[in-house]
Scaffold this motif. Structure first.
Motif, PDB file in Angstrom:
ATOM      1  N   ARG A 123       1.073  -1.009   0.043  1.00  0.00           N
ATOM      2  CA  ARG A 123      -0.099  -0.143  -0.092  1.00  0.00           C
ATOM      3  C   ARG A 123       0.821   1.246  -0.084  1.00  0.00           C
ATOM      4  O   ARG A 123       1.704   1.459   0.947  1.00  0.00           O
ATOM      5  N   LEU A 124       0.914   1.996  -0.964  1.00  0.00           N
ATOM      6  CA  LEU A 124       1.581   3.268  -1.287  1.00  0.00           C
ATOM      7  C   LEU A 124       0.866   4.519  -1.236  1.00  0.00           C
ATOM      8  O   LEU A 124      -0.432   4.373  -1.583  1.00  0.00           O
ATOM      9  N   LEU A 125       1.475   5.545  -0.795  1.00  0.00           N
ATOM     10  CA  LEU A 125       0.915   6.937  -0.851  1.00  0.00           C
ATOM     11  C   LEU A 125       1.501   7.767  -2.000  1.00  0.00           C
ATOM     12  O   LEU A 125       2.887   8.011  -1.637  1.00  0.00           O
ATOM     13  N   LEU A 126       1.011   8.323  -3.119  1.00  0.00           N
ATOM     14  CA  LEU A 126       1.516   9.340  -3.946  1.00  0.00           C
ATOM     15  C   LEU A 126       0.827  10.789  -3.669  1.00  0.00           C
ATOM     16  O   LEU A 126      -0.230  10.834  -3.445  1.00  0.00           O
ATOM     17  N   ILE A 127       1.836  11.846  -3.296  1.00  0.00           N
ATOM     18  CA  ILE A 127       1.441  12.915  -3.290  1.00  0.00           C
ATOM     19  C   ILE A 127       2.169  14.022  -4.194  1.00  0.00           C
ATOM     20  O   ILE A 127       3.312  14.041  -4.270  1.00  0.00           O
ATOM     21  N   GLU A 128       1.196  14.180  -5.449  1.00  0.00           N
ATOM     22  CA  GLU A 128       1.802  14.901  -6.403  1.00  0.00           C
ATOM     23  C   GLU A 128       0.782  15.742  -7.010  1.00  0.00           C
ATOM     24  O   GLU A 128      -0.544  15.320  -7.111  1.00  0.00           O
ATOM     25  N   ASP A 129       1.067  17.071  -7.409  1.00  0.00           N
ATOM     26  CA  ASP A 129      -0.073  17.920  -7.735  1.00  0.00           C
ATOM     27  C   ASP A 129      -0.063  17.956  -9.114  1.00  0.00           C
ATOM     28  O   ASP A 129      -1.306  18.411  -9.754  1.00  0.00           O
ATOM     29  N   ALA A 161      -0.578  15.301   3.983  1.00  0.00           N
ATOM     30  CA  ALA A 161      -0.317  14.940   5.430  1.00  0.00           C
ATOM     31  C   ALA A 161      -1.316  14.734   5.973  1.00  0.00           C
ATOM     32  O   ALA A 161      -1.149  13.743   6.880  1.00  0.00           O
ATOM     33  N   ALA A 162      -2.629  14.757   5.533  1.00  0.00           N
ATOM     34  CA  ALA A 162      -3.693  13.924   6.287  1.00  0.00           C
ATOM     35  C   ALA A 162      -3.649  12.772   5.992  1.00  0.00           C
ATOM     36  O   ALA A 162      -3.989  11.903   6.900  1.00  0.00           O
ATOM     37  N   ALA A 163      -3.597  12.318   4.648  1.00  0.00           N
ATOM     38  CA  ALA A 163      -3.678  10.815   4.486  1.00  0.00           C
ATOM     39  C   ALA A 163      -2.479  10.131   5.016  1.00  0.00           C
ATOM     40  O   ALA A 163      -2.654   9.003   5.434  1.00  0.00           O
ATOM     41  N   ALA A 164      -1.135  10.698   5.119  1.00  0.00           N
ATOM     42  CA  ALA A 164       0.009  10.132   5.722  1.00  0.00           C
ATOM     43  C   ALA A 164      -0.377   9.732   7.174  1.00  0.00           C
ATOM     44  O   ALA A 164       0.195   8.869   7.856  1.00  0.00           O
ATOM     45  N   GLY A 165      -1.098  10.943   7.988  1.00  0.00           N
ATOM     46  CA  GLY A 165      -1.261  10.826   8.952  1.00  0.00           C
ATOM     47  C   GLY A 165      -2.052   9.728   9.519  1.00  0.00           C
ATOM     48  O   GLY A 165      -2.183   9.097  10.710  1.00  0.00           O
ATOM     49  N   GLU A 166      -2.942   9.271   8.653  1.00  0.00           N
ATOM     50  CA  GLU A 166      -3.809   7.842   8.835  1.00  0.00           C
ATOM     51  C   GLU A 166      -2.974   6.631   9.037  1.00  0.00           C
ATOM     52  O   GLU A 166      -3.533   5.708   9.610  1.00  0.00           O
ATOM     53  N   GLY A 167      -1.813   6.585   8.385  1.00  0.00           N
ATOM     54  CA  GLY A 167      -0.912   5.487   8.508  1.00  0.00           C
ATOM     55  C   GLY A 167      -1.337   4.295   7.688  1.00  0.00           C
ATOM     56  O   GLY A 167      -2.125   4.617   6.780  1.00  0.00           O
ATOM     57  N   GLY A 168      -0.377   3.562   7.591  1.00  0.00           N
ATOM     58  CA  GLY A 168      -0.619   2.226   6.960  1.00  0.00           C
ATOM     59  C   GLY A 168      -0.078   1.980   5.553  1.00  0.00           C
ATOM     60  O   GLY A 168      -0.231   1.215   4.812  1.00  0.00           O
ATOM     61  N   PHE A 169       0.888   3.162   5.268  1.00  0.00           N
ATOM     62  CA  PHE A 169       1.539   2.943   3.979  1.00  0.00           C
ATOM     63  C   PHE A 169       3.016   2.342   4.102  1.00  0.00           C
ATOM     64  O   PHE A 169       3.470   2.684   5.333  1.00  0.00           O
ATOM     65  N   ARG A 170       3.449   1.824   3.146  1.00  0.00           N
ATOM     66  CA  ARG A 170       4.717   1.148   3.351  1.00  0.00           C
ATOM     67  C   ARG A 170       5.983   2.016   2.739  1.00  0.00           C
ATOM     68  O   ARG A 170       6.856   2.018   3.196  1.00  0.00           O
TER      69      ARG A 170
END
Length: 225
Positions: A3-9, A38-47
Motif C-alpha cells: 500500500r503506497l501513498l503518492l502526493i503529486e499535484d 499530510a492528512a492521508a499520511a497521518g492515517e498511517g498504513g502505507f509502506r
C-alpha cells in the motif's frame, strides 16, 4: 503487493505513476496537495510515501519534517525537478530516504520503491517519555507526572522536538526550521512567546523548570526525576 501513498499535484504525472504502480499490483492512494497528503499520511498504513518536492499548501520538505517530528518513519521518496546537489541534500536531510529527479522513467521509480520496500518495517514511535514527561503523539496529549497538560498543537510539536533531544542545546534557527517550517530566522519573539507559555504549563503544578535558556545560544530540555 504494498500500500503506497503518492502526493503529486501534477495530474498528468500522477495518472502515469498511478497506472504504472497499480499495474504492478500495488494499492496506491493519491493526494494532490500538501495538506491532503499530510492528512492521508497521518492515517498511517502505507509502506512507502512518494511525494513531490513542490506542493500547493504545504511543500514536500515541510510535510516530511512534520511526519518525522511526529514519529512517522515510513520510507519516503522525494520527486523533484530540482536536481542540483544542494537540493538533493536538503531532501534527504528533511527526512527523505531517496530522491528522484524529474523527468524520470517509470521503471526506475518502481525499482526505487521496491528497494525501499525491502527495508525492515520500523515500529512507529507513538509515545515519548522523558523523566516525568509523557507525550502521546497519536492522541496529541501530554502529561507531567499525573497532571494533564493542556497544550496547543504548536506547543505539542515544540515539546516533542525538545523531548527527542534531551540535554542538547537547540537554537532558535533549529526551532524555526523544524517546528515552524521556516527556512530563515525571522526577527520575531515568536519562539520566546511559545516557550514562555509552554514553560508556564509545565510548571503550573509547582514542578521545577525543565526548559533552560542557554544565553546567546538557545534552549535545552533537561529531564527531571
Amino acid at each position: 503487493m504494498a500500500r503506497l501513498l503518492l502526493i503529486e499535484d501534477d495530474a498528468e504525472t500522477a495518472e502515469d505513476v498511478l497506472a504504472d504502480l497499480r499495474g504492478r499490483g500495488h494499492e496506491v492512494a493519491w493526494a494532490a496537495t500538501g495538506p491532503e497528503g499530510a492528512a492521508a499520511a497521518g492515517e498511517g498504513g502505507f509502506r512507502v510515501i512518494v511525494l513531490d518536492r513542490m506542493l500547493p499548501g504545504l511543500d514536500g520538505l515541510s510535510l516530511l519534517r512534520n511526519l518525522r517530528q511526529g514519529g512517522d518513519r515510513t520510507p519516503a521518496l522525494v520527486l523533484s525537478a530540482l536536481s542540483d546537489v544542494d537540493e538533493r541534500i536538503a531532501g534527504l536531510r528533511a527526512g527523505g530516504d531517496d530522491y528522484l529527479t524529474k523527468p524520470f522513467a517509470l521503471g526506475e521509480l518502481a525499482a526505487r520503491i521496491e528497494a525501499l520496500l525491502r527495508r525492515p518495517v520500523e515500529p512507529r514511535e507513538t509515545v515519548l517519555r522523558l523523566g516525568s514527561l509523557e507525550l502521546d503523539l497519536m492522541a496529541n496529549t501530554a502529561k507531567r507526572g499525573q497532571r494533564d497538560l493542556e497544550l496547543l498543537p504548536r506547543e505539542l510539536k515544540l515539546l516533542a522536538y525538545l523531548m527527542r533531544r534531551p540535554g542538547q542545546i537547540v537554537t532558535r534557527a533549529m526551532l524555526f526550521e523544524e517546528v515552524w517550517g521556516y527556512r530563515f530566522t525571522p526577527k520575531s519573539n515568536l519562539i520566546d512567546v511559545h516557550l514562555g507559555r509552554l514553560r508556564r504549563k509545565l510548571e503550573a503544578g509547582g514542578e521545577p523548570p525543565v526548559i533552560a535558556s542557554v544565553r546567546g545560544t538557545g534552549f535545552s530540555l533537561n529531564p527531571d526525576g
